[in-house]
Design a protein around this motif. Structure first.
Motif, short mmCIF file in Angstrom:
data_model
loop_
_atom_site.label_atom_id
_atom_site.label_comp_id
_atom_site.label_asym_id
_atom_site.label_seq_id
_atom_site.Cartn_x
_atom_site.Cartn_y
_atom_site.Cartn_z
N PRO A 101 0.82 -1.21 0.00
CA PRO A 101 0.00 0.00 0.00
C PRO A 101 0.86 1.27 0.00
O PRO A 101 1.94 1.30 0.59
CB PRO A 101 -0.80 -0.12 1.30
N GLY A 102 0.35 2.29 -0.66
CA GLY A 102 1.06 3.56 -0.71
C GLY A 102 1.91 3.74 -1.95
O GLY A 102 2.49 4.81 -2.17
N PHE A 103 2.01 2.71 -2.77
CA PHE A 103 2.83 2.78 -3.98
C PHE A 103 2.36 3.92 -4.88
O PHE A 103 1.16 4.10 -5.09
CB PHE A 103 2.73 1.44 -4.72
N ARG A 104 3.33 4.69 -5.39
CA ARG A 104 3.01 5.79 -6.31
C ARG A 104 3.62 5.49 -7.68
O ARG A 104 4.83 5.55 -7.86
CB ARG A 104 3.58 7.10 -5.78
N LEU A 105 2.77 5.20 -8.62
CA LEU A 105 3.24 4.90 -9.96
C LEU A 105 4.00 6.07 -10.57
O LEU A 105 4.99 5.88 -11.28
CB LEU A 105 2.05 4.51 -10.86
N SER A 106 3.56 7.29 -10.24
CA SER A 106 4.20 8.48 -10.80
C SER A 106 5.66 8.61 -10.37
O SER A 106 6.48 9.20 -11.07
CB SER A 106 3.43 9.74 -10.39
N MET A 107 6.00 8.05 -9.22
CA MET A 107 7.35 8.16 -8.69
C MET A 107 8.21 6.93 -8.98
O MET A 107 9.40 6.93 -8.71
CB MET A 107 7.29 8.36 -7.16
#
Length: 229
Positions: free
Chosen positions: A81-87
Motif C-alpha cells: 500500500p502507498g505505492f506511487r506509480l508516478s514516482m
C-alpha cells in the motif's frame, strides 16, 4: 559503541536534526518512501539526502531496506500500500543505482536490526530452505546471511508476508513481519530493534533472554532511539 536508531521516515526529513558526530553508528530502519502527505518532489529529494549522508559517512551510517523501498528496488515485485506509480521510475533508479549502500539487516553481537523483525518460526523455515544451504557461510551472523540473500539471489523468502498483512505466506519475514507475529514469537536470544508497525510511542517487549523494541513512531513524535551495543 553508541548508536542512534531512526524509525520509518516515509519522506520525513526530521533525521536532519540529529548531530551524527555524537554517535559511533546510526541505523535507519527503512521505509524512506511512500507518504500520503509529502509531494512527489519531497520524497526523492529526501532519499537523495540520506544517500548523500551514507556516502559521507560510509562506515557509520547503516541504511536498512523496508518493504516500501523493496517494491521500488525490485519493481514490479512486492507491491504494498502507498505505492506511487508516478514516482516509480525515479525511485527505482535511485535504489538500483545505489543498491550497494542498502542492506536487509545490521547486527552487533546479539543486537539485531531489521525493518520488521524476525520470528522463531520464520527463521526456522528460512534455515531449512535450499537457498540458505547454498548461501550460508561458516561464521556468518544472521545479518550476514540476510544481506547475502539480498545481493546474490532473487529468492523471495525474505520478502514473505503472512495473512496478518493480507499475504499468503505462512510467516512474515524481516521486511513484513506483523506486530502480532513478533510480539508472540520474537527470535530467541536476540535484542531486536524494528520499525514497520506504527506505534504512538516507543515500545519494548522483554522476555527471558530476548527483547524487541518497536520504533515506528515518527508519525507521532520526533523520537530517535539511543543504545550502546
Amino acid at each position: 559503541m553508541k548508536h542512534i536508531v531512526i524509525g520509518d521516515l516515509h519522506g520525513r526529513d526530521s533525521w536532519k536534526q540529529i548531530n551524527f558526530s555524537k554517535y559511533d553508528g546510526a541505523v535507519f530502519l527503512g521505509d524512506y518512501v511512500d507518504s500520503f502527505k509529502r509531494s512527489d518532489q519531497m520524497i526523492p529529494n529526501n532519499l537523495r539526502a540520506i544517500i548523500a549522508l551514507k556516502k559521507l559517512y560510509p562506515q557509520k551510517i547503516i541504511l536498512l531496506l523496508g518493504n516500501h523501498d523493496v517494491q521500488y528496488l525490485h519493481y514490479p515485485k512486492y507491491h504494498c500500500p502507498g505505492f506511487r506509480l508516478s514516482m516509480q521510475p525515479a525511485l527505482s533508479a535511485l535504489f538500483q543505482d545505489n543498491r550497494h549502500l542498502f542492506q536487509i539487516a545490521y547486527q552487533r553481537r546479539n543486537f539485531l536490526f531489521t525493518h520488521a523483525g524476525i520470528t522463531n518460526r520464520w527463521f526456522y523455515n528460512f534455515r531449512r530452505s535450499f537457498a540458505y544451504s547454498l548461501l550460508y557461510r561458516t561464521g556468518d551472523t544472521i545479518a550476514d546471511t540476510l544481506n547475502r540473500f539480498e545481493t546474490q539471489t532473487e529468492n523471495s523468502t525474505i520478502y514473505s508476508y503472512s495473512r496478518y498483512r493480507t499475504g499468503h505466506d505462512s510467516d512474515g519475514g524481516p521486511l513484513w513481519a506483523d506486530y502480532l507475529e513478533t510480539f508472540h514469537d520474537s527470535l530467541n536470544g536476540y535484542h531486536q530493534f524494528v520499525g514497520h508497525n506504527p506505534q504512538d510511542q516507543p515500545k519494548q517487549l522483554c522476555r527471558k533472554g530476548k527483547s524487541i523494541t518497536y520504533l515506528d513512531v515518527l508519525h507521532k513524535q520526533a523520537y530517535f532511539h539511543e543504545i550502546h551495543c
